[in-house]
Design a protein around this motif. Structure first.
Motif, short mmCIF file in Angstrom:
data_model
loop_
_atom_site.label_atom_id
_atom_site.label_comp_id
_atom_site.label_asym_id
_atom_site.label_seq_id
_atom_site.Cartn_x
_atom_site.Cartn_y
_atom_site.Cartn_z
N UNK A 169 -119.52 -12.60 1.73
CA UNK A 169 -119.84 -13.30 2.97
C UNK A 169 -121.30 -13.73 2.91
N UNK A 170 -121.83 -14.21 4.03
CA UNK A 170 -123.20 -14.74 4.01
C UNK A 170 -124.21 -13.69 3.55
N UNK A 171 -124.08 -12.47 4.05
CA UNK A 171 -125.03 -11.42 3.68
C UNK A 171 -124.88 -11.01 2.22
N UNK A 172 -123.63 -10.80 1.78
CA UNK A 172 -123.41 -10.39 0.39
C UNK A 172 -123.87 -11.44 -0.60
N UNK A 173 -123.51 -12.70 -0.34
CA UNK A 173 -123.90 -13.76 -1.27
C UNK A 173 -125.42 -13.96 -1.29
N UNK A 174 -126.06 -13.82 -0.13
CA UNK A 174 -127.51 -14.00 -0.09
C UNK A 174 -128.22 -12.92 -0.90
N UNK A 175 -127.74 -11.67 -0.78
CA UNK A 175 -128.36 -10.60 -1.56
C UNK A 175 -128.12 -10.80 -3.05
N UNK A 176 -126.90 -11.22 -3.43
CA UNK A 176 -126.63 -11.47 -4.84
C UNK A 176 -127.51 -12.59 -5.37
N UNK A 177 -127.72 -13.63 -4.59
CA UNK A 177 -128.60 -14.71 -5.03
C UNK A 177 -130.04 -14.23 -5.18
N UNK A 178 -130.47 -13.34 -4.26
CA UNK A 178 -131.82 -12.78 -4.38
C UNK A 178 -131.95 -11.98 -5.67
N UNK A 179 -130.90 -11.26 -6.05
CA UNK A 179 -130.92 -10.53 -7.32
C UNK A 179 -130.99 -11.51 -8.49
N UNK A 180 -130.24 -12.61 -8.41
CA UNK A 180 -130.31 -13.62 -9.46
C UNK A 180 -131.72 -14.19 -9.59
N UNK A 181 -132.36 -14.46 -8.44
CA UNK A 181 -133.72 -14.99 -8.46
C UNK A 181 -134.68 -14.01 -9.13
N UNK A 182 -134.50 -12.72 -8.83
CA UNK A 182 -135.35 -11.70 -9.46
C UNK A 182 -135.14 -11.69 -10.97
N UNK A 183 -133.90 -11.81 -11.41
CA UNK A 183 -133.62 -11.83 -12.85
C UNK A 183 -134.28 -13.03 -13.52
#
Length: 559
Positions: free
Chosen positions: A127-141
């Protein structure tokens, strides 16, 4: 399973013919119709057996060993943690009772990490929260941060492409706890095709943990989904996490590593399948987590209910304002079968150093008061014996749980209500969260347009020892789930947790009592007027009807 595709296709074709025959017109002799239907049912059963036989976990999977990176003052978070600590033997805490602060704290750590991020969750929703956190992890990587993401596989149905897209990025590795291998597209088919392995797939990883740069962490009760951070349109959870730094973080890293390198944890690519090349998977991930469908969370307000500001302000200032205390952390071993010989209730196997055994030991040593919050409360007979022993010593026992109207698991409520009269007869103070009354208080969040539900799992012993974790007081947490918890020795944090629950004023709950005739009553106070109800408050007739109908069919140890 060798040749499984051909075998399954052949059986499926036979099943289709059999079902067609069983549905033929009524001009067929009755015996022929019955035989056709019996054969169709046999084909369906055989198909399930074949698919179930293919549900076994892959063998000889490569799991490259990796361990957590220790904190260092060469990273910004490591330097702030070191500068903020008054004593290396202590851990600093800040409670996170409000959803906007809880998600913001996680995102602040992800955005500021420079070396490593370790993430472990029971649920990260698509959902919006889960996808946003996953994208933040991608950005960190993409900044060069090593990201290790460990998820329980129960609620990943339908999200394989999203998760494989994340895993396809450099510096990110996704692993799954106790995964399903067949029927991955839907929640029901996963279990249907794994009936031959029910004892295995029934064991789930309920832990919640995020560690940044080996220096700071967030743990507690929240999963990653809209409803845990006040972003759901219909129902949201009252929950509690804690931000922490200091002496306990290296131990949390060790606990994470014990799961990450466990034989029951599998690399995502060993069980998730896609014919898409890595570049296209990354493009799919980009599209799925783009700003149009994944808006950012609202920023937190100036202060939360305890008077704390956003953690980002402290990080910007280079020094953390925290409550420092002695603390310990426990997590159940990932590979232990908690179902062998265990008895459910508040008392676990004596020879296992589990999260529950440590909570129970604190309760056994209580001298004056035990205050519990648990969304699902099923004490069992031994739990009642523990409560009775505490009451005989003069210990006040106070419990906050969900009412029938508040719970998202009505069958779990059926297990609780079996023990409700017995707890009341022992003198236990029972309080049940009220969705309607939640809307009249902003103490734990704004619920003016959504239903409030309890999800926090805490215990406060003698107003000086605090437990915050993932563990409910029910059979599932004891026998089937792995759990994690923090134990803190701090009068100040104990006061803060009790203030959040605010049982004395009954602002958001009903007090359950027995009248002179032993009948249940629900009490609340509105201004100077006392309200007394004789039925489960705020629950509809049909909710009560279906619960009464289904409750006898629910095995208590699976609730």
């Amino acid at each position: 399973m060798p040749g499984s595709t051909d075998i399954t296709s052949a059986i499926a074709s036979a099943c289709a013919s059999a079902f067609a025959g069983s549905a033929a017109n009524d001009t067929q002799p009755r015996g022929d119709r019955l035989r056709a239907r019996a054969f169709a049912a046999l084909c369906a059963l055989l198909l399930l057996v074949v698919l179930g036989g293919c549900s076994s976990l892959p063998q000889h999977v490569e799991r490259p060993l990796s361990t957590a990176l220790p904190a260092t003052t060469a990273s910004t978070l490591g330097r702030i943690a070191a500068d903020s600590s008054p004593d290396r033997s202590l851990t600093g805490f800040r409670l996170l009772p409000i959803g906007s602060f809880a998600i913001d704290t996680r995102l602040q750590l992800i955005r500021r990490a420079e070396r490593s991020i370790d993430v472990q969750y029971y649920l990260i929703q698509d959902d919006e929260t889960g996808r946003y956190l996953l994208r933040a992890l991608r950005d960190a990587a993409q900044r060069g941060v090593r990201v290790r993401l460990l998820m329980d596989d129960l609620y990943t149905s339908g999200a394989d492409l999203l998760l494989l897209g994340l895993d396809a990025h450099p510096n990110i590795e996704l692993r799954l706890f106790n995964p399903f291998t067949v029927g991955r597209g839907a929640f029901t088919t996963r279990f249907l095709f794994a009936l031959n392995e029910f004892s295995r797939v029934n064991r789930r990883m309920h832990n919640k943990l995020l560690i940044a740069d080996g220096a700071m962490a967030v743990t507690g009760g929240r999963n990653i989904a809209n409803e845990y951070f006040m972003r759901h349109e219909q129902a949201n959870f009252v929950d509690l996490d804690t931000f922490l730094t200091g002496a306990l973080v290296p131990l949390l890293q060790e606990l994470f590593d014990s799961y990450w390198n466990s034989e029951v944890v599998y690399p995502a690519r060993a069980v998730m399948r896609s014919d898409l090349p890595p570049e296209l998977l990354r493009r799919q991930f980009e599209a799925m987590t783009g700003p149009e469908g994944t808006p950012p969370p609202e920023p937190p307000p100036v202060n939360d209910v305890l008077g704390y500001g956003p953690i980002g302000e402290d990080l910007d200032a280079g020094r953390l304002g925290l409550v420092w205390a002695d603390a310990a952390a426990y997590a159940d071993p990932p590979a232990r079968d908690k179902g062998l010989g265990a008895s459910y209730g508040l008392v676990p196997l004596e020879d296992i150093d589990s999260v529950r055994s440590n909570v129970v030991e604190l309760m056994r040593r209580a001298r004056s008061e035990v205050v519990l919050t648990s969304p699902y409360l099923i004490p069992g007979q031994r739990g009642l014996e523990l409560m009775e022993a505490m009451r005989q010593r003069g210990v006040t026992v106070r419990v906050l749980t969900n009412s029938l109207a508040a719970t998202d698991e009505p069958l779990a409520h059926s297990g609780y209500r079996r023990y409700r009269p017995a707890m009341l007869k022992l003198g236990v103070e029972l309080h049940e969260l009220s969705p309607l009354r939640m809307r009249r208080t902003s103490r734990l969040g704004m619920f003016d347009s959504t239903q409030g539900r309890l999800h926090a799992k805490t215990a406060v012993i003698d107003r000086r020892q605090v437990f915050i974790g993932s563990m409910n007081f029910d059979p599932r947490s004891e026998k089937h789930n792995t759990e994690m918890g923090i134990f803190i020795n701090s009068q100040q944090l104990a006061r803060e947790v009790l203030r959040l629950m605010d049982l004395d004023k009954l602002q958001a709950s009903w007090r359950v009592v027995l009248d002179a005739d032993g009948r249940l009553r629900w009490l609340a106070q509105d201004d100077e007027k006392e309200i007394v109800l004789t039925n489960e408050p705020e629950a509809t007739f049909w909710t009560r009807f279906w619960l009464n109908l289904l409750a006898p069919l629910a095995p208590e140890e699976l609730l």
